[in-house]
Design an enzyme around this catalytic site. Sequence first.
Site, short mmCIF file in Angstrom:
data_model
loop_
_atom_site.label_atom_id
_atom_site.label_comp_id
_atom_site.label_asym_id
_atom_site.label_seq_id
_atom_site.Cartn_x
_atom_site.Cartn_y
_atom_site.Cartn_z
N GLY A 257 0.81 -9.44 -3.69
CA GLY A 257 -0.03 -10.30 -2.87
C GLY A 257 0.76 -11.38 -2.15
O GLY A 257 1.98 -11.29 -1.99
N ASP B 280 5.95 -9.60 -5.81
CA ASP B 280 6.67 -8.59 -6.57
C ASP B 280 7.67 -7.80 -5.72
O ASP B 280 8.73 -7.40 -6.22
CB ASP B 280 5.71 -7.64 -7.29
CG ASP B 280 4.69 -6.98 -6.37
OD1 ASP B 280 4.75 -7.20 -5.14
OD2 ASP B 280 3.85 -6.22 -6.88
N CYS C 26 -4.37 -2.06 8.38
CA CYS C 26 -3.09 -2.39 7.77
C CYS C 26 -2.33 -1.11 7.41
O CYS C 26 -2.92 -0.10 7.05
CB CYS C 26 -3.26 -3.23 6.51
SG CYS C 26 -4.02 -4.84 6.77
#
Length: 425
Positions: free
Chosen positions: A172, A211, A280
Amino acid sequence: MPPKTIRSETGAHKGVGPLIPPLAETQRPLRQQVFELVRAAGLIPRVQVAKDLGVSPASVTTITSELIETGLIEEVAAPRDNEAGRGRPAVALGVRAGAHRVAGMKLSDREHTAVVVDFAGNLIADDVIPRRPGPMSVAEILDAIETLLDRVCAKAGLERGALSAVGIGVPGFVDSAEGMVLWSSVLAERSVALAAAAGARLGLPVTIDNDANLVALAELWFGAGRSLPDFAVVTIEHGVGMGFVMNHRIYRGAQRVGMELGHTKVQLDGALCRCGQRGCLEAYIADYALAREATTALNWGHKESQPINVLLESLYDHAKAGNATAKSIFRRAGRYLAVGLSNVVNLFDPSLIILSGERMRYDYLYAAETLDEMDNLAINTGRPRPPIEIHAWGDLLWAHGAAALALSAVSEAILAPQAREIAAQ
C-alpha cells in the site's frame, strides 16, 4: 562615459545554483562512510578503507578506533594471500555481529513472515504465520505483529528486549519517514500511525515501509543490486509494486509515497482496482485480477470460495495443458505487464529490472512474447534495453528487506548524532 549602474542591495548577491545542505546525502560524515564501507565489504584492511575513500591512513585509524571502542566494528585476523600459516596474520575490519540484533517482518494478505538477523546481516531465525485474506483492524494487526515477533524471538533464543529495532513492510501507500500507512489492503482503516502504535505495543523502535521498497532494499543489501547504482524491482503477487534504487538509495518521491507502478493507469474507465480507482495496471496482472478473469472466462463461479493461490494453480495447470482460454488470460496479463515495464524503461532507464514475487513461477507472465512487446513499446534509442532478471523469492526475502530497514535505522541512530554535532559547529 557609460551611465552609472545602481544595483539594489537585495538583488546584487542573491546567488544561483542548487542550495545543497552542508551534510547532504552525498556528503555523509567520514565516520559513517567508514562504517558503511566496512559493513559492505564484510572484511577489509584499514589501508584499503583509506584507499577506497581517498583519505589519509591516520584519519581511518582514528575513526576505526572510535568505532571499535563503541562496539560497532572489530578487528579480525585474516591469513595473508599466499602466506597461509606463515608470519603474523593480516588484520582486517568487520562489523561486530553481536553488537545488535533486529527483526524484520512482512505483513501480507495471505501470511505474515519474520526474520531475526544480527548486526552483520546473518540470519538467526525465521517464522511464518498463515492467515485468512482480508483487511484487519489496527488492534488485530498489532496482535499479529506481537505474536509473530514473540514466535521468531523464541526460535532465535532471544527475549524481545534483546532486539534493537523492528522493521515492518506492508503493501500500500506508506510514508516511511512519518511511520504512516495511508492505505493498505491489510488494514481496514486509512492513515494509521502504525510505526508508533507497533512501537508502543512492542516496547521497541519500529520503522515501516512499503513492501516493494523492502524487496528493493533486500536486493540492495543482500542480492543482485549490491554493486549497482540504480535498478528497479517490480513485484507481482496479490498486488503489483515497484521499488527503485537511485544512487545506491531507495527513491521514494517528494511525499515519500512514489513508485506506485501498480496504480499507474493503463486503461481509462477500465477494470476496478482494489485501491478504489479504475484502470490501474494492478487490476490486470495481480493475483485477484487473474482470479477474476478465470472465474468469468472459464465459468468457474463455483470456485470463487477457493483460496486465490489454489485457483491460480488450477488456472496455470489448465494453461500448461493447452487450454486456450487459460493461456489467453496469462497472455493478456503479460501484455499489460509489457506496458508497465516499458514505462519503467522509458521513465527511468535503469541498469537492471528485477521481476520478483511468488507469481514469477508463472512463466507466461514473462514469456518471450511479453519481453518482445516490451521492447516494441520502449523508446527505440538503438541501444539495448536493460537486462531483466527473474527472482521468484518467497516472502522471507521481503522480511529480509524489513530487517535491512531496521539495521539501517539502528546504525543511523548511532552515527547520525555525530553528523548533527559537525553541522552545529
